[in-house]
Design a protein around this motif. Structure first.
Motif, PDB file in Angstrom:
ATOM      1  N   GLU A   1      74.088   5.986 -42.151  1.00  0.00           N
ATOM      2  CA  GLU A   1      73.163   5.909 -43.288  1.00  0.00           C
ATOM      3  C   GLU A   1      73.225   7.181 -44.120  1.00  0.00           C
ATOM      4  N   ARG A   2      73.128   7.024 -45.436  1.00  0.00           N
ATOM      5  CA  ARG A   2      73.242   8.149 -46.361  1.00  0.00           C
ATOM      6  C   ARG A   2      71.955   8.285 -47.163  1.00  0.00           C
ATOM      7  N   PRO A   3      70.956   8.971 -46.617  1.00  0.00           N
ATOM      8  CA  PRO A   3      69.668   9.064 -47.327  1.00  0.00           C
ATOM      9  C   PRO A   3      69.797   9.837 -48.636  1.00  0.00           C
ATOM     10  N   THR A   4      69.015   9.418 -49.622  1.00  0.00           N
ATOM     11  CA  THR A   4      68.997  10.112 -50.914  1.00  0.00           C
ATOM     12  C   THR A   4      67.789  11.034 -51.036  1.00  0.00           C
ATOM     13  N   SER A   5      66.844  10.887 -50.123  1.00  0.00           N
ATOM     14  CA  SER A   5      65.688  11.792 -50.084  1.00  0.00           C
ATOM     15  C   SER A   5      65.242  11.919 -48.630  1.00  0.00           C
ATOM     16  N   TRP A   6      64.546  12.998 -48.326  1.00  0.00           N
ATOM     17  CA  TRP A   6      64.120  13.236 -46.956  1.00  0.00           C
ATOM     18  C   TRP A   6      62.990  14.243 -46.949  1.00  0.00           C
ATOM     19  N   TYR A   7      62.277  14.265 -45.832  1.00  0.00           N
ATOM     20  CA  TYR A   7      61.240  15.265 -45.617  1.00  0.00           C
ATOM     21  C   TYR A   7      61.749  16.241 -44.559  1.00  0.00           C
ATOM     22  N   GLY A   8      61.504  17.518 -44.772  1.00  0.00           N
ATOM     23  CA  GLY A   8      61.910  18.491 -43.774  1.00  0.00           C
ATOM     24  C   GLY A   8      63.373  18.862 -43.887  1.00  0.00           C
ATOM     25  N   VAL A   9      64.067  18.825 -42.758  1.00  0.00           N
ATOM     26  CA  VAL A   9      65.440  19.326 -42.665  1.00  0.00           C
ATOM     27  C   VAL A   9      66.404  18.431 -43.433  1.00  0.00           C
ATOM     28  N   ASN A  10      67.287  19.061 -44.200  1.00  0.00           N
ATOM     29  CA  ASN A  10      68.332  18.343 -44.933  1.00  0.00           C
ATOM     30  C   ASN A  10      69.337  17.773 -43.930  1.00  0.00           C
ATOM     31  N   PRO A  11      69.496  16.449 -43.849  1.00  0.00           N
ATOM     32  CA  PRO A  11      70.402  15.866 -42.852  1.00  0.00           C
ATOM     33  C   PRO A  11      71.865  16.181 -43.096  1.00  0.00           C
ATOM     34  N   TYR A  12      72.204  16.658 -44.293  1.00  0.00           N
ATOM     35  CA  TYR A  12      73.601  16.920 -44.632  1.00  0.00           C
ATOM     36  C   TYR A  12      74.033  18.356 -44.311  1.00  0.00           C
ATOM     37  N   GLY A  13      73.076  19.244 -44.071  1.00  0.00           N
ATOM     38  CA  GLY A  13      73.394  20.632 -43.778  1.00  0.00           C
ATOM     39  C   GLY A  13      73.633  20.868 -42.298  1.00  0.00           C
ATOM     40  N   PHE A  14      73.921  22.117 -41.940  1.00  0.00           N
ATOM     41  CA  PHE A  14      74.190  22.458 -40.545  1.00  0.00           C
ATOM     42  C   PHE A  14      72.986  22.145 -39.664  1.00  0.00           C
ATOM     43  N   GLU A  15      71.800  22.541 -40.110  1.00  0.00           N
ATOM     44  CA  GLU A  15      70.611  22.333 -39.288  1.00  0.00           C
ATOM     45  C   GLU A  15      70.371  20.844 -39.041  1.00  0.00           C
ATOM     46  N   GLY A  16      70.551  20.029 -40.076  1.00  0.00           N
ATOM     47  CA  GLY A  16      70.386  18.592 -39.906  1.00  0.00           C
ATOM     48  C   GLY A  16      71.423  18.006 -38.976  1.00  0.00           C
ATOM     49  N   ASN A  17      72.661  18.480 -39.077  1.00  0.00           N
ATOM     50  CA  ASN A  17      73.715  18.011 -38.171  1.00  0.00           C
ATOM     51  C   ASN A  17      73.427  18.412 -36.734  1.00  0.00           C
ATOM     52  N   PHE A  18      72.857  19.594 -36.533  1.00  0.00           N
ATOM     53  CA  PHE A  18      72.518  20.024 -35.177  1.00  0.00           C
ATOM     54  C   PHE A  18      71.389  19.175 -34.602  1.00  0.00           C
ATOM     55  N   GLU A  19      70.408  18.833 -35.433  1.00  0.00           N
ATOM     56  CA  GLU A  19      69.330  17.975 -34.956  1.00  0.00           C
ATOM     57  C   GLU A  19      69.854  16.585 -34.589  1.00  0.00           C
ATOM     58  N   LEU A  20      70.814  16.091 -35.361  1.00  0.00           N
ATOM     59  CA  LEU A  20      71.427  14.803 -35.047  1.00  0.00           C
ATOM     60  C   LEU A  20      72.171  14.879 -33.724  1.00  0.00           C
ATOM     61  N   LEU A  21      72.908  15.957 -33.506  1.00  0.00           N
ATOM     62  CA  LEU A  21      73.636  16.132 -32.252  1.00  0.00           C
ATOM     63  C   LEU A  21      72.670  16.263 -31.077  1.00  0.00           C
ATOM     64  N   ASP A  22      71.559  16.957 -31.292  1.00  0.00           N
ATOM     65  CA  ASP A  22      70.509  17.023 -30.274  1.00  0.00           C
ATOM     66  C   ASP A  22      70.077  15.614 -29.853  1.00  0.00           C
ATOM     67  N   GLY A  23      69.844  14.765 -30.856  1.00  0.00           N
ATOM     68  CA  GLY A  23      69.383  13.411 -30.578  1.00  0.00           C
ATOM     69  C   GLY A  23      70.415  12.578 -29.845  1.00  0.00           C
ATOM     70  N   LEU A  24      71.676  12.711 -30.228  1.00  0.00           N
ATOM     71  CA  LEU A  24      72.746  11.962 -29.560  1.00  0.00           C
ATOM     72  C   LEU A  24      72.904  12.397 -28.107  1.00  0.00           C
ATOM     73  N   ILE A  25      72.858  13.702 -27.866  1.00  0.00           N
ATOM     74  CA  ILE A  25      72.980  14.207 -26.499  1.00  0.00           C
ATOM     75  C   ILE A  25      71.795  13.749 -25.655  1.00  0.00           C
ATOM     76  N   ALA A  26      70.599  13.804 -26.230  1.00  0.00           N
ATOM     77  CA  ALA A  26      69.414  13.366 -25.498  1.00  0.00           C
ATOM     78  C   ALA A  26      69.501  11.878 -25.145  1.00  0.00           C
ATOM     79  N   LYS A  27      70.069  11.081 -26.045  1.00  0.00           N
ATOM     80  CA  LYS A  27      70.160   9.637 -25.808  1.00  0.00           C
ATOM     81  C   LYS A  27      71.249   9.275 -24.802  1.00  0.00           C
ATOM     82  N   TYR A  28      72.398   9.931 -24.889  1.00  0.00           N
ATOM     83  CA  TYR A  28      73.554   9.500 -24.111  1.00  0.00           C
ATOM     84  C   TYR A  28      73.869  10.357 -22.880  1.00  0.00           C
TER      85      TYR A  28
END
Length: 320
Positions: free
Chosen positions: A103-130
């Protein structure tokens, strides 16, 4: 002269805002991915993944192998090695925001999902899930290698090992930091997606440079890389990615990255020069190096058997 200048300023302020939003894509990300595609919900983001269960013969808790693609790529770039790697552990490849079918959001609250911090949060979530407290091996190619290495540096207890493939660490891309305010100017934000839409054609030039053996670059490969460009609004998402912060302190702290690391590079890589990966091996405190002959920037696509042999050869070092 003053009137001409004033007219020019007025034109810049007004005309961009009158340009209607448009995109060359016509499908949703789910439609473009196809009926068999797998998605998971992570941090309120619909993430496209390709997964393979552990297929080895070890009666043990297999590690989780996470495949992180490079700039302009997607899970497609791992197609030759995803299933074979499952003999070593459970495998998951995923598309980062702005690429592939995530998914490619055009707006968001908080951390930008396209930046490093957003990518790290996504990786956190994937590791926690799998991962479920298993060992985690991050495999990052090019820009994905930079992300993987910096994540491991910041989260040493979450990552057991790294495999960095032609990593864009000593050679990087991206725009200057500290001018995020400029990208937020409405006129610039309106023109941005139009300006970056040229990646649809210039990306092919990068793809050609990434292969040493051009015969491997078939129409099917072009089609696989082009498929995400059918997603509606990909230009806006790519602009969001291009203007997101990728500020990090990795290069200044390489000596502190103690995670066991396998470096793999093609001997003919001109995108991230082979010599950079060789030099990186001398800068990391706990690394081993494999140089794959007759391969460019994508050894896992161009020489998948040699790539897999390299990973297998160093597996005990990585998870000792």
């Amino acid at each position: 002269m003053v009137r001409l200048l004033a007219a020019g300023v007025l034109a810049f302020l007004v005309i961009p805002l009158l340009i209607p939003d448009s995109t060359s894509g016509s499908l949703t990300n789910v439609e473009a991915a196809g009926n068999q595609a797998e998605f998971v919900r992570i941090n309120n983001l619909n993430v496209h993944v390709v997964s393979e269960n552990y297929s080895g013969d070890c009666n043990c808790e297999a590690p989780l192998i996470v495949l992180m693609h490079g700039f302009g790529a997607s899970t497609f770039s791992w197609r030759e090695v995803t299933q074979p790697l499952s003999k070593l552990g459970e495998v998951i490849a995923y598309d980062r925001p702005a690429f592939g079918f995530t998914e490619r959001p055009t707006s968001w609250y908080g951390v930008n999902p396209y930046g490093f911090e957003g990518n790290f949060e996504l990786l956190d979530g994937l590791i926690a899930k799998y991962a479920a407290k298993r060992q985690v091996v991050l495999v990052g190619h090019s820009a994905g290698g930079q992300l993987a290495a910096e994540y491991a540096r910041l989260n040493p207890t979450k990552v057991s090992a790294l495999i960095l493939v032609d990593p864009a660490i000593l050679t990087t891309g991206g725009g200057p930091e500290g001018i995020e305010w400029f990208y937020q100017i409405p006129q610039i934000a309106k023109l941005g997606p139009i300006l970056v839409s040229s990646i649809a054609s210039s990306g092919d030039n990068l793809l050609r440079e990434s292969f040493y053996d051009k015969s491997v670059l078939t129409q099917a490969v072009y089609d696989g890389y082009h498929q995400p460009l059918k997603v509606k609004g990909w230009e806006k998402a790519f602009w969001n990615f291009a203007t997101a912060s990728r500020k990090n302190k990795l290069v200044d702290n390489l000596s502190n990255l103690s995670t066991p690391t396998l470096l793999i590079t093609g001997d003919r890589d001109t995108v991230v020069p082979t010599k950079d990966t060789v030099r990186l091996d001398s800068l990391l405190p706990n690394s081993e190096l494999e140089v794959i002959r007759q391969a460019g920037h994508l050894p896992h696509e161009e020489q998948p058997d040699e790539f897999l042999a390299s990973v297998t050869k160093h597996w005990k070092f990585l998870l000792k």
